[in-house]
Design a protein around this motif. Sequence first.
Motif, short mmCIF file in Angstrom:
data_model
loop_
_atom_site.label_atom_id
_atom_site.label_comp_id
_atom_site.label_asym_id
_atom_site.label_seq_id
_atom_site.Cartn_x
_atom_site.Cartn_y
_atom_site.Cartn_z
N GLY A 34 -9.57 24.89 -17.22
CA GLY A 34 -9.50 24.84 -18.68
C GLY A 34 -10.85 24.81 -19.36
O GLY A 34 -10.93 24.54 -20.56
N TYR B 183 -12.86 27.07 -20.34
CA TYR B 183 -13.14 28.05 -21.38
C TYR B 183 -12.31 27.89 -22.65
O TYR B 183 -12.40 28.72 -23.54
N GLN B 184 -11.52 26.83 -22.75
CA GLN B 184 -10.79 26.60 -24.00
C GLN B 184 -11.77 26.39 -25.16
O GLN B 184 -11.51 26.79 -26.28
#
Length: 92
Positions: A19, A21-22
């Motif tokens: 996660g 690159y959220q």
Amino acid sequence: MAMNEACPHCGVRLEPEPGFYQGAMYVSYGITVACITVVGLALYFLWNPSEWMYVGITIGLMLVIAPLNYRFSRIIYLYLFGGIKYDSRYRD
Ligand SMILES: [Zn+2]
């Protein structure tokens, strides 16, 4: 949209945690706002079209640059928060 887990050249891990690159969507948002501002000002000073032409042209431009925006926002986010830095030993 697929991305390597590690750089094939130097082996650096490209997804530090699940996660990760959220947060890149905030970078993407910034790029989008900057592009809309520049294109809006350019249209205003060069052509001064109707309001719907502004909307159509900016939406079309955002769709065209979406793949680049996706990749550049991930790269920028990775360099800002991923704990990696440029190493000239792996150049070229
Ligand atoms: Zn590399």
